[in-house]
Design a protein around this motif. Structure first.
Motif, short mmCIF file in Angstrom:
data_model
loop_
_atom_site.label_atom_id
_atom_site.label_comp_id
_atom_site.label_asym_id
_atom_site.label_seq_id
_atom_site.Cartn_x
_atom_site.Cartn_y
_atom_site.Cartn_z
N TYR A 1 6.47 -0.51 9.14
CA TYR A 1 6.42 0.82 8.66
C TYR A 1 5.58 0.88 7.38
N LEU A 2 5.34 2.14 7.06
CA LEU A 2 4.72 2.71 5.82
C LEU A 2 5.10 3.97 5.70
N GLN A 3 6.16 4.09 4.60
CA GLN A 3 6.56 5.34 4.18
C GLN A 3 5.62 5.77 2.87
N MET A 4 5.13 7.15 3.12
CA MET A 4 4.09 7.66 2.32
C MET A 4 4.68 8.98 1.65
N ASN A 5 4.92 8.97 0.58
CA ASN A 5 5.33 10.19 -0.45
C ASN A 5 4.30 10.48 -1.45
N SER A 6 4.51 11.88 -1.74
CA SER A 6 3.54 12.44 -2.82
C SER A 6 2.24 12.27 -2.24
N LEU A 7 1.98 12.53 -1.17
CA LEU A 7 0.63 12.48 -0.45
C LEU A 7 -0.51 13.29 -1.42
N LYS A 8 -1.52 12.69 -1.29
CA LYS A 8 -2.82 13.46 -1.80
C LYS A 8 -3.96 13.67 -0.95
N PRO A 9 -4.62 14.80 -1.20
CA PRO A 9 -5.76 15.00 -0.06
C PRO A 9 -6.70 13.66 -0.14
N GLU A 10 -6.73 12.76 -1.06
CA GLU A 10 -7.51 11.75 -1.13
C GLU A 10 -6.85 10.51 -0.15
N ASP A 11 -5.75 10.47 0.29
CA ASP A 11 -4.92 9.88 1.21
C ASP A 11 -5.30 10.07 2.76
N THR A 12 -6.17 10.98 2.93
CA THR A 12 -6.64 11.57 4.34
C THR A 12 -7.82 10.25 4.78
N ALA A 13 -7.04 9.74 5.99
CA ALA A 13 -7.75 8.75 6.50
C ALA A 13 -7.13 8.35 7.98
N VAL A 14 -7.73 7.29 8.57
CA VAL A 14 -7.21 6.76 9.75
C VAL A 14 -6.44 5.62 9.13
N TYR A 15 -4.98 5.46 9.54
CA TYR A 15 -4.26 4.24 9.17
C TYR A 15 -4.07 3.07 10.14
N TYR A 16 -4.42 1.90 9.73
CA TYR A 16 -4.21 0.97 10.79
C TYR A 16 -3.20 -0.15 10.43
N CYS A 17 -2.50 -0.56 11.34
CA CYS A 17 -1.73 -1.97 10.92
C CYS A 17 -2.29 -3.24 11.60
N HIS A 18 -2.34 -4.18 10.65
CA HIS A 18 -3.03 -5.38 10.98
C HIS A 18 -2.14 -6.65 10.52
N PRO A 19 -2.24 -7.54 11.67
CA PRO A 19 -1.53 -8.90 11.19
C PRO A 19 -2.65 -9.69 10.37
N TYR B 1 -7.05 -8.48 15.52
CA TYR B 1 -6.91 -7.61 16.43
C TYR B 1 -6.52 -6.45 15.60
N TRP B 2 -7.00 -5.31 16.12
CA TRP B 2 -6.55 -3.92 15.44
C TRP B 2 -6.27 -2.80 16.56
N GLY B 3 -5.33 -1.92 16.19
CA GLY B 3 -4.89 -1.06 16.77
C GLY B 3 -6.02 0.36 16.97
N GLN B 4 -5.68 1.48 17.38
CA GLN B 4 -6.52 2.28 17.41
C GLN B 4 -6.13 3.41 16.02
N GLY B 5 -5.07 2.87 15.23
CA GLY B 5 -4.73 3.69 14.36
C GLY B 5 -4.32 5.19 14.46
N THR B 6 -3.80 5.58 13.38
CA THR B 6 -3.06 7.04 13.39
C THR B 6 -3.82 8.09 12.31
N GLU C 1 -0.14 2.31 16.54
CA GLU C 1 0.45 2.91 15.11
C GLU C 1 0.77 4.27 15.82
N SER C 2 1.67 4.88 14.95
CA SER C 2 2.13 6.35 15.44
C SER C 2 2.81 6.96 14.13
N GLY C 3 2.87 8.28 13.95
CA GLY C 3 3.31 8.90 13.06
C GLY C 3 2.64 9.77 12.04
#
Length: 114
Positions: free
Chosen positions: A80-98, A103-108, A6-8
């Motif tokens: 991809y995940l386009q995130m608009n109108s971000l809020k403080p409560e969106d703060t987190a480590v984000y992971y993609c997952h099949p 399997y999980w990545g390290q997240g971003t 994950e990146s971005g």
């Protein structure tokens, strides 16, 4: 094995936007797999954010509906995940997952300041 990178992520002010990317490689038939984005905030359990089917159908958690958009490029094994109108409560480590693949990545890290 499956590798997920994950990146971005980054630091953004409330109301801002970020676009997360995830590339999958290894023993996965990417185009046949539904792909999801999940997030984990400090002190909280990991939660589902969005999902896209192999055919491109999407679904979102109520907390992000209308603000986030998930998409995929099967030719590049990317989601991809386009995130608009971000809020403080969106703060987190984000992971993609099949979906269905353990399997999980390290997240971003995404940090939204108020």
């Amino acid at each position: 094995q499956v590798q997920l990178v994950e990146s971005g992520g980054g630091l953004v002010q409330a109301g801002g936007s970020l676009r997360l990317s995830c590339v999958a490689s290894g023993s996965i038939s990417f185009s046949l797999n539904a792909m999801g984005w999940y997030r984990q905030a400090p002190g909280k359990q990991r939660e589902w954010v969005a999902i896209i089917s192999s055919g491109g159908s999407t679904n979102y958690a109520d907390s992000v509906k209308g603000r986030f958009t998930i998409s995929r490029d099967n030719a590049k094994n990317m989601v991809y995940l386009q995130m608009n109108s971000l809020k403080p409560e969106d703060t987190a480590v984000y992971y993609c997952h099949p979906v269905g693949v353990d399997y999980w990545g390290q997240g971003t890290q995404v940090t939204v300041s108020s």
